[in-house]
Scaffold this active site. Structure first.
Site, PDB file in Angstrom:
ATOM      1  N   GLN B 346       0.835  -1.190   0.000  1.00 52.64           N
ATOM      2  CA  GLN B 346       0.000   0.000   0.000  1.00 52.64           C
ATOM      3  C   GLN B 346       0.869   1.240   0.000  1.00 52.64           C
ATOM      4  O   GLN B 346       2.065   1.169   0.269  1.00 52.64           O
ATOM      5  CB  GLN B 346      -0.955   0.005   1.212  1.00 52.64           C
ATOM      6  CG  GLN B 346      -2.149  -0.916   0.965  1.00 52.64           C
ATOM      7  CD  GLN B 346      -3.138  -0.942   2.103  1.00 52.64           C
ATOM      8  OE1 GLN B 346      -2.753  -0.856   3.262  1.00 52.64           O
ATOM      9  NE2 GLN B 346      -4.410  -1.085   1.775  1.00 52.64           N
ATOM     10  N   THR B 517       0.999  -2.869   7.469  1.00 55.53           N
ATOM     11  CA  THR B 517       1.306  -4.293   7.459  1.00 55.53           C
ATOM     12  C   THR B 517       0.427  -4.996   6.429  1.00 55.53           C
ATOM     13  O   THR B 517       0.238  -6.184   6.443  1.00 55.53           O
ATOM     14  CB  THR B 517       1.162  -4.836   8.905  1.00 55.53           C
ATOM     15  OG1 THR B 517       2.162  -4.202   9.694  1.00 55.53           O
ATOM     16  CG2 THR B 517       1.386  -6.329   9.018  1.00 55.53           C
ATOM     17  N   HIS B 518      -0.130  -4.201   5.486  1.00 52.97           N
ATOM     18  CA  HIS B 518      -1.105  -4.740   4.545  1.00 52.97           C
ATOM     19  C   HIS B 518      -0.439  -5.218   3.269  1.00 52.97           C
ATOM     20  O   HIS B 518      -0.593  -4.610   2.213  1.00 52.97           O
ATOM     21  CB  HIS B 518      -2.162  -3.684   4.255  1.00 52.97           C
ATOM     22  CG  HIS B 518      -2.695  -3.061   5.520  1.00 52.97           C
ATOM     23  ND1 HIS B 518      -3.199  -1.790   5.590  1.00 52.97           N
ATOM     24  CD2 HIS B 518      -2.780  -3.553   6.780  1.00 52.97           C
ATOM     25  CE1 HIS B 518      -3.581  -1.521   6.840  1.00 52.97           C
ATOM     26  NE2 HIS B 518      -3.334  -2.582   7.574  1.00 52.97           N
ATOM     27  N   THR B 519       0.319  -6.283   3.379  1.00 52.63           N
ATOM     28  CA  THR B 519       0.922  -6.908   2.206  1.00 52.63           C
ATOM     29  C   THR B 519      -0.075  -7.915   1.646  1.00 52.63           C
ATOM     30  O   THR B 519      -0.781  -8.571   2.410  1.00 52.63           O
ATOM     31  CB  THR B 519       2.221  -7.610   2.608  1.00 52.63           C
ATOM     32  OG1 THR B 519       1.939  -8.548   3.647  1.00 52.63           O
ATOM     33  CG2 THR B 519       3.253  -6.622   3.129  1.00 52.63           C
TER      34      THR B 519
END
Lengths: 461, 591
Positions: B346, B517-519
């Site tokens: 993101q 932490t939005h992988t």
């Protein structure tokens, strides 16, 4: 006569007294085991065959009596015993009541079982330690006892686990004096106990459960110096269920005191508390957690209502004014005025959950305003909670075990006394101030404070 | 090797999706085993006050995170570079222990916009096939919003999400998000109160004709009992959410929503300190026979199972699929293969707004999600992208999640980084600073992917996962556009001064800077087995008794936080398993 012979003469006299005393003790011991009446019939056979229905009924009776509370050790096999129970003279250990023939009660006839449960005597004629609440269990009806026997003999898996010897040193470990204790303090069960009945069957059932199987008085009735409960039922006078203590917790009065008893608690609230471990204003803590988890949450609603109605029928032992909410402290705290002694400590440590208005959050964080535990005479439970924290029971109706953290490592004796004095005098509460010395004394008796684990935490055992 | 008695279903990883699947499959009567490589963790004793409120231990040293010394990932910017290990936490945070990242998240609980789920079709239809660059590999999820809605709702009701609906059954609601897809029901709890920074932001946004609404928050606004009977307590705005466990039982996590019921079920078992090495396949490679893991004693254990749920974090799911040989690894040269395909991240930007001492922001009043206001006008396809030359977007947020002294203390631009002048500025700014940010999407590209590193290995000797990632022009344009919109709102908030952090064209992806932490991606879902690893029910096309849950299924990244969609997709897959798969085990969609 010179000094030496005087001493020798005195020695002989002492020896003489000792021999006499021993002879008397021996006589008492023999008489105690032979002559103190027990009643019952050890040869009696089970009155009913162990049908699946009877076994199931017996499982419920075991829940009502909370047999597992003592006879199942943490992490141990069900009913195999081994739980340490502290006594003033050393630890005793609960016994194996699984149907294992060698180490459990598999060899017990129904009559021997009856004598153990209702009369406090094992199949070898030895008196049981009164940690086994047989004075209360003497009221168990024939029907319930037969069901309990069927369950323990046929509904429980046998476990070969020898009973553990008590940690009481000789000569205090001699059991025969217990026969006299039994004769003096335990009611003698009649040959046959009918099921409760009467003009008000709900009240009668409630009395039966509270005074008998539930053995509530074991903790909630004060004990005499000789350790017997000062009253065993409602007819025994206003001391019955007027409050006791266990394991440094206060067992509060279950009578109708307006501030420190159940006077301000409704029947439905009480039912909810015993069923789920919490209600709109309060929560179960301390030693009662186990009782709710293992016993009362399984009561039928009808039985819980019977219990609550009976308790609500007990008049107060002391006249107290009903607490009335006072908004002054909440207003001051809302306005940022934390000048009152203990107020700042309360805001920093307590208010996140119990809130500045002392009302907590329904079903989640108990209210402190008007809470009988806060308004009782003895602040030991409050001190213990603050120092060591605690967790609510986990029940079918309330699976979340909300925990209060221990503040023992964070707050000094003076801090604890101050914040509790603040709590006991705010929002209409009328408890006495707490002294640092009281906190200090209790702190010395408690284990190292550690945050509670849930019952399902795999690290707990 | 030790061999354990077989179970009906084994779950790899016990975070959000592992706990949801555990509950669903245990309710279906299966004998379920969850394997978690970390430790058991619960609100008490592990997140107990005041121990948990320790920024150095949890925020900086990452006591709840996976130790990177035992296993990490490697990173490079392009296919011709050599990747190096991620040795210190920066860009994203791997959860560890029971609850996983579900313990240390903020509770920002979003649904995707309807067009996000059919993104490729939608963009093609509205802007034409030539609007996006040829190396952009956007795809549809294979499941639409209307189908998914009940499952998104189910997860919100589990979590006790606090918010205000913007679209109830097609009717736009005042004060909610007017751009959201229709909801059958309102949120289970009303929104949290706004922090003062959020109020300033919302007022300014409204003044500019935008549509602010309270951030959907899985920080409970009031006591709440979820459908499992599990209770949450109300949030007290302590400001310690992200990177921390919640001591108030307010932030939805497996511990506060599922475990009190699931852990007591006799047909469910959890084994912690159990590190899964691979999913075992039969000789034909078309059926999983269970998993092999290393137990707490360091011994290898074989665990047979009829059904395998791969429910670890996104990166770990991809790696486990590669290590197990399930599905063809992705090859960026040919653009073929599926495992590792479409890795995305993101793109964030932020603006600090500094006020004079008469404006009391009081940043210590904060919550991970609640108390923040959102503007969604520039996210997804909520506006005409035609003139702007990019796809995707971001939501704008205003307010603060806390005022922690180490990581949440801003000083005005030009302040020295240390010393007396810094201290003075910190003291002057702390109580009077708030933040506006943008939280943006990243598309998938042919040369952005995950595979096994040829050099570096973990503590068990297995190759690390390698990330090949850098920004593309579409994202630079997106972040410039939304940050300009955010700056307009900030200017209308009339701070004394503001400072902007935004990624400029040419800036490389920097793994040292925390963004989110939005992988996502790497084991993506879809309707074509040649471009997706999973069918629309998160079932492996190649090995039908393997299901893979989590953000690894996202074909590209959206502008929202992923957890709401992750939970919804997990319930959607669980329903398919319970109602269809268990009756007739086999592929739920014919390839």
């Amino acid at each position: 006569m010179n000094a030496t012979s005087r001493r020798r003469g005195s020695g002989w006299r002492t020896l003489g007294w000792l021999v006499l005393a021993l002879a008397v003790l021996l006589l008492l011991a023999v008489l105690g085991s032979r002559l103190v009446p027990v009643g019952g019939n050890p040869q009696a056979q089970a009155p009913l065959p162990a049908s699946p229905e009877l076994i199931e009924q017996g499982a419920y009776v075991a829940r009502l009596g909370d047999c597992a509370a003592c006879h199942t050790a943490p992490g141990g096999r069900p009913f195999a015993g081994g739980l340490a129970i502290a006594s003033p003279v050393g630890a005793i250990y609960s016994t194996n009541i699984t149907p294992d023939r060698d180490t459990g009660i598999g060899a017990y006839t129904y009559g021997e079982f009856e004598r153990a449960v209702r009369r406090g005597v094992d199949r070898h004629g030895r008196s049981l330690y009164p940690a086994m609440p047989y004075p209360a269990f003497s009221r168990i009806s024939d029907a319930d006892l037969a069901a309990l026997y069927a369950y323990l003999m046929h509904g429980v898996a046998p476990v070969a686990q020898p009973d553990r010897a008590s940690g009481i040193p000789w000569p205090l470990s001699m059991r025969w004096p217990l026969a006299y204790w039994r004769a003096l303090f335990a009611p003698r069960a009649p040959a046959s106990v009918p099921a409760p009945g009467g003009a008000d069957p709900v009240l009668a059932r409630g009395a039966y459960l509270v005074e008998g199987l539930g053995h509530c008085g074991a903790c909630h009735t004060p004990r005499a110096i000789t350790l017997q409960e000062k009253a065993l039922d409602a007819r025994g006078g206003p001391l019955y269920l007027s409050g006791g203590s266990i394991d440094n917790w206060v067992a509060p009065s279950l009578r109708g005191e307006a501030a420190s008893g159940l006077g301000g608690v409704g029947e439905d609230e009480l039912v909810e508390l015993l069923k789920t471990g919490r209600n709109g204003r309060s929560a179960i803590f301390g030693s009662m957690v186990d009782a709710v988890e293992h016993s009362t949450q399984y009561f039928t609603d009808a039985d819980l209502h019977a219990v609550a109605r009976y308790l609500k029928s007990l008049p107060p032992r002391r006249e107290e004014a009903a607490p009335a909410y006072d908004a002054a402290v909440a207003k001051a705290l809302h306005a940022g005025d934390a000048s009152a002694a203990g107020a700042r400590l309360y805001l920093d440590n307590c208010a996140a959950c119990h809130r500045s208005d002392g009302r907590g959050y329904a079903q989640v964080y108990p209210a402190l305003a008007g809470n009988p535990a806060v308004n009782g005479g003895n602040p030991a439970s409050l001190i213990r909670l603050v120092l060591g924290g605690g967790a609510m029971p986990g029940t079918e109706g309330g699976p979340t075990q909300f925990a209060m953290p221990p503040f023992g490592a964070r707050l000094s004796d003076q801090d604890v006394a101050q914040v509790l004095s603040f709590v006991r005098s705010s929002w209409g509460n009328r408890g006495d101030a707490v002294a640092a010395a009281q906190v200090h004394e209790l702190r010395g008796k408690l284990p190292e404070p550690r945050a509670a684990m849930t019952g399902y935490d795999p690290r707990a055992h | 090797m030790k061999r354990m008695p077989p179970v009906d279903a084994v779950i790899v990883g016990f975070g959000w999706t592992g706990a949801i699947m555990g509950m669903e499959l245990a309710e279906a009567g299966l004998k379920v085993l969850a394997l978690e490589r970390g430790e058991y963790r619960d609100t008490s004793p592990d997140f107990s006050y005041p121990g948990i409120v320790d920024e150095l231990a949890y925020g900086i040293r990452g006591m709840l995170f996976q130790p990177l010394a035992r296993e990490t990932v490697t990173i490079r910017h392009g296919v011709n570079e050599t990747a190096v290990p991620y040795r210190q936490y920066g860009s994203f945070l791997f959860g560890n222990n029971v609850g996983g990242a579900g313990v240390h998240w903020n509770g920002q609980h979003y649904r995707p916009s309807p067009e996000d789920l059919e993104f490729a079709s939608h963009v093609r239809q509205r802007y034409g096939a030539k609007f996006t660059p040829p190396d952009m590999q956007i795809q549809d999820y294979g499941v639409g919003y209307a189908e998914l809605e009940p499952y998104l709702e189910k997860f919100e009701y589990l979590c006790g999400t606090s918010g205000r609906a913007g679209n109830l059954g097609g009717r736009i609601q005042e004060g909610g998000n007017p751009f959201e897809g229709p909801r059958a029901r309102d949120y289970p709890n009303p929104p949290m109160a706004d922090t003062y920074g959020a109020q300033l932001f919302a007022d300014a946004a409204r003044e500019r004709g935008l549509h602010p609404f309270p951030q959907p928050s899985s920080n409970a606004s009031r006591p709440y009992t979820n459908p499992l009977g599990v209770r949450l307590g109300p949030c007290n705005f302590c400001g310690f959410c992200e990177r921390f466990g919640c001591y108030m039982y307010s932030k939805a996590a497996p511990q506060t929503t599922i475990l009190p019921v699931l852990m007591r079920r006799p047909n469910f078992q959890l084994r912690t300190r159990s590190h899964v090495l691979k999913v075992n396949l039969d000789a034909g490679g078309r059926r999983a026979t269970g998993v092999t893991y290393v137990d707490a004693q360091g011994e290898q254990v074989e665990q047979p199972a009829e059904l395998v749920i791969v429910a670890a974090f996104q990166m770990h799911n991809v790696r486990l699929m590669l290590l197990s040989g399930i599905g063809k690894p992705y090859d960026p040269a040919s653009g073929t293969g599926v495992i590792g395909r479409n890795y995305a991240y993101q793109m964030m930007s932020s603006i600090a707004a500094f006020y004079d001492p008469d404006t009391a922001i009081n940043p210590f009043i904060g919550a991970g999600a609640g108390g923040t206001q959102i503007v969604d006008d520039f996210n997804s396809d909520h506006f005409d992208h035609g003139p702007h030359g990019f796809v995707g977007g971001a939501y704008l947020f205003g307010g603060q999640t806390g005022g922690r002294p180490i990581q949440q203390l801003a000083v005005p631009p030009g302040t020295p980084a240390w010393g007396a002048a810094w201290k003075r500025a910190a003291k002057q700014s702390y109580l009077h600073t708030t933040f506006v940010g943008t939280h943006g999407s990243v598309m998938a590209y042919r040369d952005r992917y995950l595979d096994l590193d040829p050099t570096y290995r973990d503590a068990f000797g297995q190759p690390l996962l390698r990330i090949t990632f850098d920004w593309h022009d579409n994202e630079y344009r997106m972040t410039r556009f939304v940050t300009d919109r955010a700056q307009e709102v900030v200017d209308a908030m009339k701070p004394r001064q503001s400072s902007q952090t935004v990624r400029q064209p040419g800036d490389h992806y920097d793994i040292r800077q925390y963004q989110t932490t939005h992988t996502t991606g790497g084991v993506i879902m879809g309707s074509d087995p040649s471009t997706s690893a999973l069918n629309r029910y998160l079932q492996s096309w190649d090995v039908p008794n393997v299901f893979v849950t989590g953000a690894s299924a996202f074909p590209q990244n959206l502008g929202y936080n992923p957890t709401g969609l992750i939970g919804g997709l997990t319930y959607w897959a669980a329903r398919a398993i319970r109602e269809t798969y268990l009756k007739h085990p086999g592929p739920l969609v014919q390839a």
